[in-house]
Write a protein that holds these residues in place. Structure first.
Motif: not given
Lengths: 248, 269
Positions: B76-88
């Motif tokens: 979840f940590e990897v997923t959430v951090l990655s999705i935030i970066l991907a959104l930006v």
């Protein structure tokens, strides 16, 4: 003419606009004076909407010059946003903001562009909503409103910026017949307060009641201009005669 | 000559068909009865199997189930951090893709084309091992960076489509009130585009969660990695990977359901 001493709100000289190879505006020159009410008529595709939209640079022209309220908007150094603050526009399709309440539709640009406080802009907004007769809808979302009500919101939204000039682009064409009257009433009221107005419309009753001048356009050119009575009684050009017969 | 004409006929009559598969777990809609039932069977079935195994086959299943949950958190940590970066990245890419400036537009388009043309696994290797010769980064930031950059390209296309779905009259109304391009984007266009964007972003989240299992090769202790560690020590490969697969399944099915509920709420209000 005493007109020459009055301040010019809009000064168009030799304006040319192409859509592809189509000449939408063909060397159009037009002056509109402070406080004047001008109605533009003409068959569809005659360039009347393009002319109106070029005044606040929603259309970029390909030749000629346009001066609005003393600012040459064709000059790339002119900050067009500053000019637009003073020029309100009302669209055929209303274009109200569906994600904002009616009140927020009126306060958004006041806060963001005019930098007014929320309190001040809400006061101005409520006064205007009362004026256009929909204060009780202030908290509603515009999608819940009828077309006529949405258009009145759109008019009030433009007025909330306290513009010097109002542009109306066929404001009643998308409305059901029973709602046209309520929008025209608001526009007549507005006209009588003295604001400068340029209105693209086929509502000749409105033209007769408030306009100082009617302009007839065809194929990107101003063919004829005169008082509303002139167009009712005896327009000069055949095209104008034919057009008047069709809309009356 | 006649047979030739006959041959051409079916080609002319071929209809253009859009096949919408999606890349996350299939999102169940109420109208789609078959898929809706399949969702129930899979979701509750997976939970039932997990419970059954834990209760009736505690050895080795209970031990596995005690060992892998740490990995769920990392996943979840990897997923959430990655999705935030991907959104930006996606927001700027989407804006770049609709920009009139040819340079900005070109850079954004090139990024999308290049990233979508390289497998995620290769991108992970590239950022961790190949670029590792220039800048040494720990596994977790490398993984998040690679996944964020990769999904940012897909997210960019979602943002672009979302922004373009808003009628032009909205921008014109905003600009006619004196708003700058960025004010009109921020106050008028993006809030409306958000509704259109949310469901596909949810889809990408589920897809990213599944793809995050790839980071286990960078020694990030995610769900799959924890499973590998347990299996390597105990030699219970079948049992361990069964649990890992079931846990992934339960998570993705649960999230898919959550997204479909969210989507229904949005379209209702």
């Amino acid at each position: 003419m005493q007109d020459n001493q009055r301040r010019k709100m809009v000064e168009m000289k030799g304006v040319v606009k192409f859509f592809g190879s189509l000449r939408a505006l063909d060397r159009v020159s037009l002056d509109v004076y402070d406080g004047e009410k001008v109605v533009i008529i003409g068959p569809s595709g005659s360039g009347k909407s393009t002319l109106l939209r070029s005044i606040n640079k929603l259309e970029e022209i390909d030749g000629g010059s346009i001066i609005v309220d003393g600012h040459e908007i064709t000059d790339p150094k002119t900050n067009i946003n500053k000019v637009r603050e003073e020029v309100g526009m009302v669209f055929q399709q209303f274009n109200v903001f569906p994600h904002k309440t009616v009140l927020e539709n009126l306060t958004l640009a006041q806060i963001v562009v005019r930098k007014r406080s929320r309190h001040d802009s809400e006061k101005i907004a409520k006064d205007l909503l009362a004026k256009v007769g929909i204060l009780e809808k202030a908290k509603e979302y515009p999608t819940k409103l009828s077309g006529g009500q949405q258009q009145r919101v759109a008019i009030a939204r433009a007025l909330a910026m306290q513009p010097k000039l109002m542009l109306f682009d066929e404001p009643t064409s998308a409305l059901d017949p029973e709602m046209i009257g309520e929008v025209l009433d608001v526009m007549v009221k507005l006209a009588k307060e003295g604001i400068t107005m340029i209105v693209v419309t086929h509502e000749m009753g409105f033209a007769r009641e408030v306009s100082d001048r009617v302009i007839f356009m065809d194929e990107g050119r101003i063919l004829e201009e005169g008082s509303p009575e002139h167009f009712f009684k005896n327009p000069t050009h055949d095209r104008a005669k034919q057009f008047m017969r069709q809309i009356l | 000559m006649a047979p030739l004409a006959d041959d051409k006929k079916p080609i002319k009559e071929a209809k253009h068909v859009t096949i919408d598969v999606g890349d996350g777990a299939a999102i169940p809609k109420r109208e789609d009865v078959g898929l809706f039932t399949a969702w129930r069977v899979a979701f509750f079935g997976a939970i039932a199997i997990i419970v059954y195994l834990a209760v009736f086959r505690p050895d080795p299943y209970l031990a596995i189930m005690k060992f892998v949950p740490d990995g769920i958190l990392v996943t979840f940590e990897v997923t959430v951090l990655s999705i935030i970066l991907a959104l930006v990245i996606g927001l700027f890419t989407g804006l770049g893709r609709i920009a009139k400036n040819p340079l900005i537009n070109g850079i954004a388009s090139l990024y999308v084309e290049v990233i979508r043309g390289i497998p995620l696994l290769v991108q992970l290797f590239y950022i961790y091992f190949a670029l590792g010769r220039l800048i040494q980064m720990p596994p977790l930031p490398s993984a998040v960076l690679a996944m964020g950059i990769c999904y940012g390209a897909y997210m960019g296309e979602i943002f672009r489509a979302g922004i373009q779905s808003i009628p032009k009259g909205q921008t014109e109304a905003a600009r006619s009130l004196g708003m700058t391009q960025s004010q009109s984007m921020y106050h008028v266009i993006l809030p409306q585009a958000f509704k259109t964007i949310l469901p596909p972003v949810g889809n990408e989240f589920v897809a990213l969660l599944k793809d995050s299992s790839l980071v286990s090769i960078l020694a990030v202790a995610d769900l799959l990695r924890r499973g590998r560690e347990f299996a390597a020590e105990s030699f219970n490969y079948f049992e361990t990977y069964t649990v890992v697969a079931l846990v992934y399944l339960i998570i993705t099915l649960f999230l898919s359901k959550l997204i479909s509920i969210m989507e229904e709420k949005i379209s209702a209000g």
